[in-house]
Design a protein around this motif. Sequence first.
Motif, PDB file in Angstrom:
ATOM      1  N   THR A  71     -61.233 -19.133   9.061  1.00 32.48           N
ATOM      2  CA  THR A  71     -61.696 -18.546   7.807  1.00 32.48           C
ATOM      3  C   THR A  71     -62.693 -19.477   7.129  1.00 32.48           C
ATOM      4  OG1 THR A  71     -59.621 -17.364   7.520  1.00 32.48           O
ATOM      5  CG2 THR A  71     -60.967 -17.676   5.558  1.00 32.48           C
ATOM      6  N   ALA A  72     -62.386 -20.781   7.129  1.00 34.68           N
ATOM      7  CA  ALA A  72     -63.301 -21.746   6.545  1.00 34.68           C
ATOM      8  C   ALA A  72     -64.631 -21.794   7.280  1.00 34.68           C
ATOM      9  CB  ALA A  72     -62.648 -23.131   6.529  1.00 34.68           C
ATOM     10  N   ILE A  73     -64.575 -21.679   8.587  1.00 33.27           N
ATOM     11  CA  ILE A  73     -65.809 -21.650   9.386  1.00 33.27           C
ATOM     12  C   ILE A  73     -66.620 -20.414   9.056  1.00 33.27           C
ATOM     13  CG2 ILE A  73     -66.704 -21.390  11.742  1.00 33.27           C
ATOM     14  CD1 ILE A  73     -64.347 -23.169  12.663  1.00 33.27           C
ATOM     15  N   ASP A  74     -65.941 -19.284   8.973  1.00 31.20           N
ATOM     16  CA  ASP A  74     -66.644 -18.022   8.731  1.00 31.20           C
ATOM     17  C   ASP A  74     -67.233 -17.937   7.331  1.00 31.20           C
ATOM     18  OD1 ASP A  74     -65.942 -17.269  11.288  1.00 31.20           O
ATOM     19  OD2 ASP A  74     -64.210 -16.071  10.656  1.00 31.20           O
ATOM     20  N   THR A  75     -66.543 -18.472   6.334  1.00 30.65           N
ATOM     21  CA  THR A  75     -66.997 -18.354   4.956  1.00 30.65           C
ATOM     22  C   THR A  75     -67.837 -19.521   4.488  1.00 30.65           C
ATOM     23  OG1 THR A  75     -64.954 -19.317   4.113  1.00 30.65           O
ATOM     24  CG2 THR A  75     -65.021 -16.934   4.310  1.00 30.65           C
ATOM     25  N   GLY A  76     -67.759 -20.625   5.145  1.00 30.58           N
ATOM     26  CA  GLY A  76     -68.502 -21.805   4.744  1.00 30.58           C
ATOM     27  C   GLY A  76     -67.772 -22.580   3.682  1.00 30.58           C
ATOM     28  N   ARG A  77     -68.339 -23.697   3.298  1.00 29.77           N
ATOM     29  CA  ARG A  77     -67.711 -24.561   2.286  1.00 29.77           C
ATOM     30  C   ARG A  77     -68.031 -24.060   0.892  1.00 29.77           C
ATOM     31  NH1 ARG A  77     -67.524 -30.588   4.347  1.00 29.77           N
ATOM     32  NH2 ARG A  77     -67.434 -30.185   6.562  1.00 29.77           N
ATOM     33  N   PRO A  78     -67.086 -24.274  -0.047  1.00 26.98           N
ATOM     34  CA  PRO A  78     -67.352 -23.844  -1.435  1.00 26.98           C
ATOM     35  C   PRO A  78     -68.419 -24.697  -2.096  1.00 26.98           C
ATOM     36  CG  PRO A  78     -65.088 -24.715  -1.198  1.00 26.98           C
ATOM     37  CD  PRO A  78     -65.757 -24.792   0.130  1.00 26.98           C
ATOM     38  N   ALA A  89     -50.540 -38.919   5.371  1.00 28.39           N
ATOM     39  CA  ALA A  89     -50.133 -37.665   4.736  1.00 28.39           C
ATOM     40  C   ALA A  89     -51.234 -36.635   4.995  1.00 28.39           C
ATOM     41  CB  ALA A  89     -49.923 -37.864   3.244  1.00 28.39           C
ATOM     42  N   LEU A  90     -51.233 -36.104   6.192  1.00 24.30           N
ATOM     43  CA  LEU A  90     -52.253 -35.121   6.563  1.00 24.30           C
ATOM     44  C   LEU A  90     -51.706 -33.711   6.380  1.00 24.30           C
ATOM     45  CD1 LEU A  90     -53.553 -36.773   9.853  1.00 24.30           C
ATOM     46  CD2 LEU A  90     -54.624 -36.820   7.608  1.00 24.30           C
ATOM     47  N   PRO A  91     -52.536 -32.807   5.890  1.00 27.60           N
ATOM     48  CA  PRO A  91     -52.071 -31.427   5.755  1.00 27.60           C
ATOM     49  C   PRO A  91     -51.947 -30.786   7.142  1.00 27.60           C
ATOM     50  CG  PRO A  91     -54.402 -31.565   5.263  1.00 27.60           C
ATOM     51  CD  PRO A  91     -53.916 -32.977   5.453  1.00 27.60           C
ATOM     52  N   VAL A  92     -51.042 -29.841   7.241  1.00 27.12           N
ATOM     53  CA  VAL A  92     -50.905 -29.085   8.478  1.00 27.12           C
ATOM     54  C   VAL A  92     -52.064 -28.096   8.530  1.00 27.12           C
ATOM     55  CG1 VAL A  92     -49.444 -27.503   9.776  1.00 27.12           C
ATOM     56  CG2 VAL A  92     -48.410 -29.346   8.443  1.00 27.12           C
ATOM     57  N   ALA A 136     -56.672 -20.514   9.108  1.00 20.92           N
ATOM     58  CA  ALA A 136     -57.338 -21.068   7.935  1.00 20.92           C
ATOM     59  C   ALA A 136     -58.616 -21.795   8.343  1.00 20.92           C
ATOM     60  CB  ALA A 136     -56.398 -22.013   7.194  1.00 20.92           C
ATOM     61  N   ILE A 137     -58.585 -22.465   9.470  1.00 23.42           N
ATOM     62  CA  ILE A 137     -59.786 -23.149   9.963  1.00 23.42           C
ATOM     63  C   ILE A 137     -60.874 -22.132  10.280  1.00 23.42           C
ATOM     64  CG2 ILE A 137     -60.734 -24.530  11.857  1.00 23.42           C
ATOM     65  CD1 ILE A 137     -57.982 -25.937  11.984  1.00 23.42           C
TER      66      ILE A 137
END
Length: 80
Positions: free
Chosen positions: A73-80, A62-65, A70-71
Amino acid sequence: MPALTIKNIPDSLYEQLKANAAAHHRSLNGELIATLEQALLSRPLDAEGQLAEIRALRGQLALPVLDPDAIQTAIDTGRP
């Protein structure tokens, strides 16, 4: 059973065979036979079959699409 004599083995190859034999709890003769069997009797790699098995297993997860935006954006903003 036939016997085989191997001559002029390079020292480094002999030491590797000796180390492998110790790691597998085998005699030098037993390790050499196991190594030859693995090299000569192994079946050829079936890349397409393995890929099909991997895809089938992956389909069961059950992997998310993942959206490329979004990837990024995550790279640019970093992890929460």
